[in-house]
Design an enzyme around this catalytic site. Structure first.
Site, short mmCIF file in Angstrom:
data_model
loop_
_atom_site.label_atom_id
_atom_site.label_comp_id
_atom_site.label_asym_id
_atom_site.label_seq_id
_atom_site.Cartn_x
_atom_site.Cartn_y
_atom_site.Cartn_z
N ASP A 9 0.86 -1.19 0.00
CA ASP A 9 0.00 0.00 0.00
C ASP A 9 0.89 1.24 0.00
O ASP A 9 1.63 1.48 0.96
CB ASP A 9 -0.87 -0.06 1.27
CG ASP A 9 -1.73 1.17 1.44
OD1 ASP A 9 -2.63 1.13 2.29
OD2 ASP A 9 -1.51 2.18 0.74
N ILE A 10 0.84 2.00 -1.05
CA ILE A 10 1.74 3.17 -1.22
C ILE A 10 1.55 4.20 -0.11
O ILE A 10 2.48 4.97 0.20
CB ILE A 10 1.53 3.80 -2.62
CG1 ILE A 10 2.74 4.64 -3.03
CG2 ILE A 10 0.23 4.61 -2.68
CD1 ILE A 10 2.75 5.04 -4.49
N GLY A 31 -9.82 3.90 -5.78
CA GLY A 31 -8.46 3.35 -5.94
C GLY A 31 -7.42 4.00 -5.05
O GLY A 31 -7.67 4.36 -3.91
N VAL A 32 -6.23 4.18 -5.65
CA VAL A 32 -5.14 4.77 -4.85
C VAL A 32 -5.45 6.23 -4.49
O VAL A 32 -5.09 6.70 -3.41
CB VAL A 32 -3.79 4.62 -5.59
CG1 VAL A 32 -3.73 5.45 -6.85
CG2 VAL A 32 -2.62 4.94 -4.68
N ASP A 33 -6.18 6.91 -5.36
CA ASP A 33 -6.60 8.30 -5.11
C ASP A 33 -7.44 8.36 -3.83
O ASP A 33 -7.22 9.17 -2.93
CB ASP A 33 -7.43 8.77 -6.31
CG ASP A 33 -7.58 10.29 -6.37
OD1 ASP A 33 -8.35 10.75 -7.22
OD2 ASP A 33 -6.93 11.00 -5.58
N THR A 121 -3.74 1.60 -14.49
CA THR A 121 -4.03 0.16 -14.67
C THR A 121 -5.22 -0.32 -13.86
O THR A 121 -5.50 -1.52 -13.83
CB THR A 121 -2.81 -0.69 -14.30
OG1 THR A 121 -2.56 -0.56 -12.89
CG2 THR A 121 -1.59 -0.30 -15.11
N1 APR Z 1 -1.38 1.55 -2.95
C1 APR Z 1 -0.78 1.27 -4.15
N2 APR Z 1 -1.47 0.99 -5.28
C2 APR Z 1 -2.83 0.99 -5.19
C3 APR Z 1 -3.52 1.29 -3.99
C4 APR Z 1 -2.74 1.57 -2.85
N3 APR Z 1 -3.31 1.87 -1.67
N4 APR Z 1 -4.87 1.21 -4.25
C5 APR Z 1 -4.99 0.87 -5.54
N5 APR Z 1 -3.77 0.73 -6.12
C6 APR Z 1 -3.41 0.34 -7.48
C7 APR Z 1 -4.46 -0.41 -8.27
O1 APR Z 1 -4.43 -1.79 -7.94
C8 APR Z 1 -3.95 -0.17 -9.69
O2 APR Z 1 -2.95 -1.14 -10.02
O3 APR Z 1 -3.21 1.53 -8.22
C9 APR Z 1 -3.29 1.22 -9.61
C10 APR Z 1 -4.07 2.32 -10.29
O4 APR Z 1 -5.47 2.07 -10.13
P1 APR Z 1 -6.50 3.25 -9.80
O5 APR Z 1 -6.26 3.72 -8.44
O6 APR Z 1 -7.85 2.73 -10.18
O7 APR Z 1 -6.06 4.44 -10.79
P2 APR Z 1 -6.26 4.61 -12.36
O8 APR Z 1 -6.45 3.32 -13.07
O9 APR Z 1 -5.12 5.50 -12.78
O10 APR Z 1 -7.63 5.41 -12.46
C11 APR Z 1 -7.67 6.72 -11.95
O11 APR Z 1 -9.54 6.22 -10.58
O12 APR Z 1 -9.61 6.45 -8.32
C12 APR Z 1 -9.94 7.06 -9.49
O13 APR Z 1 -9.87 9.41 -9.01
C13 APR Z 1 -9.21 8.36 -9.69
O14 APR Z 1 -10.53 8.98 -11.59
C14 APR Z 1 -9.26 8.49 -11.19
C15 APR Z 1 -9.10 7.05 -11.65
#
Ligand code: APR
Length: 170
Positions: A9-10, A31-33, A121
């Site tokens: 988890d980042i 997601g990570v956001d 991704t």
């Molecule tokens: N730590 C590290 N990596 C994470 C975490 C975490 N806590 N949570 C999720 N991820 C990974 C996911 O498994 C994926 O491999 O981050 C990667 C990117 O996935 P998303 O978070 O869905 O981001 P993305 O595909 O770039 O889509 C961005 O999603 O959350 C919304 O606001 C964001 O609209 C934007 C979109």
């Protein structure tokens, strides 16, 4: 510049900056956001709103930097990855730009350690094998092109598929 690969988890990493896979509104999401805003607290969103008021949101392929609020990192670099369509809409170029612009911003703030998630991704459905290749190539290209002072870049994989792909490529 050392390139590292970990799974996890980042939001738990104590690095100078973690990179967020944001959206162009900078108003948070899933997601990570979602994890970064949830754990980092309102200071991050307040800083994002200030940037939004000043320059609108953040364009795809670009990056902005804010405090990391309550997180162990010092900064969050928010970058907006491309939504995967069919590969014919500059998706590869825009994803590469996310990594290069984030590193440029880290350099400009004299940061030494930066951690990236696997941008685009998840929700944005960028094919993981291609995204992994682009991410690693972009970081290696940056290290070759610039006399960078960034000492360490860590790829943080949250899922096993991404970890295996990066592990094979690095
Ligand atoms: N730590 C590290 N990596 C994470 C975490 C975490 N806590 N949570 C999720 N991820 C990974 C996911 O498994 C994926 O491999 O981050 C990667 C990117 O996935 P998303 O978070 O869905 O981001 P993305 O595909 O770039 O889509 C961005 O999603 O959350 C919304 O606001 C964001 O609209 C934007 C979109």
């Amino acid at each position: 510049m050392e390139i590292k690969l970990i799974s996890g988890d980042i939001t738990t990493l104590k690095v100078d900056a973690i990179v967020n896979a944001a959206n162009s509104s900078l108003m948070g999401g899933g997601g990570v956001d979602g994890a970064i805003h949830r754990k980092g607290g309102s200071e991050i969103l307040e800083a994002c709103i200030k940037i939004r008021n000043k320059q609108g949101g953040c364009d795809t392929g670009q990056a902005v930097i804010t405090t990391a609020g309550l997180l162990p990192a010092q900064y969050v670099i928010h970058t907006v990855g491309p939504v995967w369509q069919d590969g014919n809409h500059q998706e590869a170029k825009l994803l590469r730009s996310c990594y290069l612009e984030s590193l440029r911003l880290a350099e400009a703030h004299s940061l030494k350690t930066v951690a990236f998630p696997n941008i685009s991704t998840g929700v944005y459905r960028f094919p993981k094998p291609k995204a992994a290749e682009i991410a690693i190539q972009a970081v290696q290209e940056y290290a070759r092109m610039y006399q960078t002072k960034i000492e360490e870049v860590t790829f943080v994989c949250f899922d096993q598929e991404n970890f295996d792909l990066y592990n094979h490529l690095i």
